[in-house]
Enzyme design. Structure first.
Site, mmCIF file in Angstrom:
data_model
loop_
_atom_site.group_PDB
_atom_site.id
_atom_site.type_symbol
_atom_site.label_atom_id
_atom_site.label_comp_id
_atom_site.label_asym_id
_atom_site.label_seq_id
_atom_site.Cartn_x
_atom_site.Cartn_y
_atom_site.Cartn_z
ATOM 1 N N ASN A 1 0.874 -1.173 0.000
ATOM 2 C CA ASN A 1 0.000 0.000 0.000
ATOM 3 C C ASN A 1 0.910 1.221 0.000
ATOM 4 O O ASN A 1 1.493 1.557 1.018
ATOM 5 C CB ASN A 1 -0.896 -0.028 1.252
ATOM 6 N N LYS B 1 0.186 4.284 -0.335
ATOM 7 C CA LYS B 1 -0.413 5.486 0.266
ATOM 8 C C LYS B 1 -0.140 6.698 -0.641
ATOM 9 O O LYS B 1 -0.094 6.543 -1.859
ATOM 10 C CB LYS B 1 0.101 5.668 1.704
ATOM 11 N N HIS C 1 -9.377 1.287 5.020
ATOM 12 C CA HIS C 1 -8.071 1.458 5.670
ATOM 13 C C HIS C 1 -8.245 2.400 6.865
ATOM 14 O O HIS C 1 -9.044 3.337 6.823
ATOM 15 C CB HIS C 1 -7.053 2.025 4.677
ATOM 16 N N GLU D 1 -6.559 4.794 7.878
ATOM 17 C CA GLU D 1 -6.353 6.224 7.575
ATOM 18 C C GLU D 1 -7.618 6.823 6.973
ATOM 19 O O GLU D 1 -7.929 7.993 7.205
ATOM 20 C CB GLU D 1 -5.123 6.386 6.662
ATOM 21 N N GLU E 1 -5.141 -4.643 10.671
ATOM 22 C CA GLU E 1 -4.114 -3.621 10.841
ATOM 23 C C GLU E 1 -4.380 -2.867 12.142
ATOM 24 O O GLU E 1 -5.199 -1.934 12.167
ATOM 25 C CB GLU E 1 -4.151 -2.637 9.673
ATOM 26 N N GLY F 1 2.788 2.520 10.771
ATOM 27 C CA GLY F 1 3.734 3.620 10.604
ATOM 28 C C GLY F 1 4.444 4.031 11.879
ATOM 29 O O GLY F 1 5.069 5.084 11.944
ATOM 30 N N SER G 1 3.736 -1.919 10.373
ATOM 31 C CA SER G 1 5.191 -1.974 10.573
ATOM 32 C C SER G 1 5.773 -3.359 10.273
ATOM 33 O O SER G 1 6.678 -3.826 10.975
ATOM 34 C CB SER G 1 5.555 -1.517 11.993
#
Ligand code: 13P
Length: 250
Positions: A9, A11, A95, A97, A167, A173, A212
């Site tokens: 991904n 992003k 996702h 985010e 996730e 991240g 991560s």
């Protein structure tokens, strides 16, 4: 036997030049990944370019998001049909985010999942808890709520051609990875929730871990029974690391 899937991904990263270089780097090393399926999800404006570069490489293409709408007056949206037309196999929906920065609700994510399926895309449905939710013992309740919203609208059959990615928001991240044991526990919970409705679908669905994931921790995570691959953020932007993660899945 579930075929492992490792998806990158990307992003909001890349340029025409860096997309070309990254894909060339991945393609050059793809023979090392064995039976693992490898996918990349560039920003949507680069899908056409990436699709052309990926021809005959065996690497598959995915998008990072799609609209919950078919067409019409929805400025800025990209439909599942458009994504399909540019050669995508997969599309990420829900996702964290999108859920947390852009306020996407469970219902909106469920509508995007349905759009993906109606347009012959395989949705990669992301689920995951925040650190607060984990610390308050709400991990399973949150994952159940996120899954149930999709089960309610698409039915368990909707998961017949879909992928789930666990996730944990606190691991994305941040450099903090869930331990293989922590991840396995949630993956087993997800599979079990589907198993209550359909044994075959639960047994066949691939559940990816994301957060991560790196070459150093991928092997141990991928050894767990219910971890069938990875959804990789930062490390997918380096061809060598991304391919090394994919190679540890076999
Ligand atoms: P990182 O691998 O950068 O933690 O991101 C994970 C992720 O969000 C993949 O969708």
């Amino acid at each position: 036997m579930r075929q492992p899937l490792v998806a990158g991904n990307w992003k909001l990263n890349g340029s025409l030049e860096s997309v070309s270089a990254l894909l060339a780097g991945i393609a050059a090393q793809i023979s090392t990944v064995g039976a693992t399926e490898v996918a990349v999800c560039p920003p949507s404006v680069y899908l056409q370019h990436a699709g052309q570069l990926l021809q005959d490489t065996g690497i598959v293409l995915g998008a990072q998001d799609c609209s919950d709408q078919d067409q019409g007056a929805y400025t800025g949206e990209v439909s599942a049909a458009m994504i399909r037309e540019f050669g995508c196999t997969y599309v990420i929906v829900g996702h964290s985010e999108r859920r947390h920065i852009y306020g996407e609700s469970d219902a909106l994510v469920a509508a995007k999942f349905a759009q993906a399926r109606e347009n012959a895309l395989v949705p990669i449905l992301c689920v995951g808890e925040t650190l607060d939710e984990r610390e308050n013992g709400q991990t399973e309740a949150v994952i159940a709520r996120q899954l149930d919203a999709v089960l309610a609208s698409s039915g368990v059959e909707g998961f017949g051609k879909a992928v789930i990615a666990y996730e944990p928001v606190w691991a994305i991240g941040t450099g903090k990875t869930a331990t293989p044991g922590q991840a396995q526990q949630v993956h087993a919970f997800v599979r079990d929730r589907l198993r209550r409705q359909d044994e075959g679908i639960a047994g066949g669905i691939r559940i990816l871990y994301g957060g991560s994931m790196k070459p150093e921790n991928a092997g141990a995570l991928l050894q767990e029974n219910d971890i069938d691959g990875g959804l990789i953020g930062g490390a997918s932007l380096k061809a060598e690391d991304f391919v090394a993660i994919a190679a540890s899945g076999t």
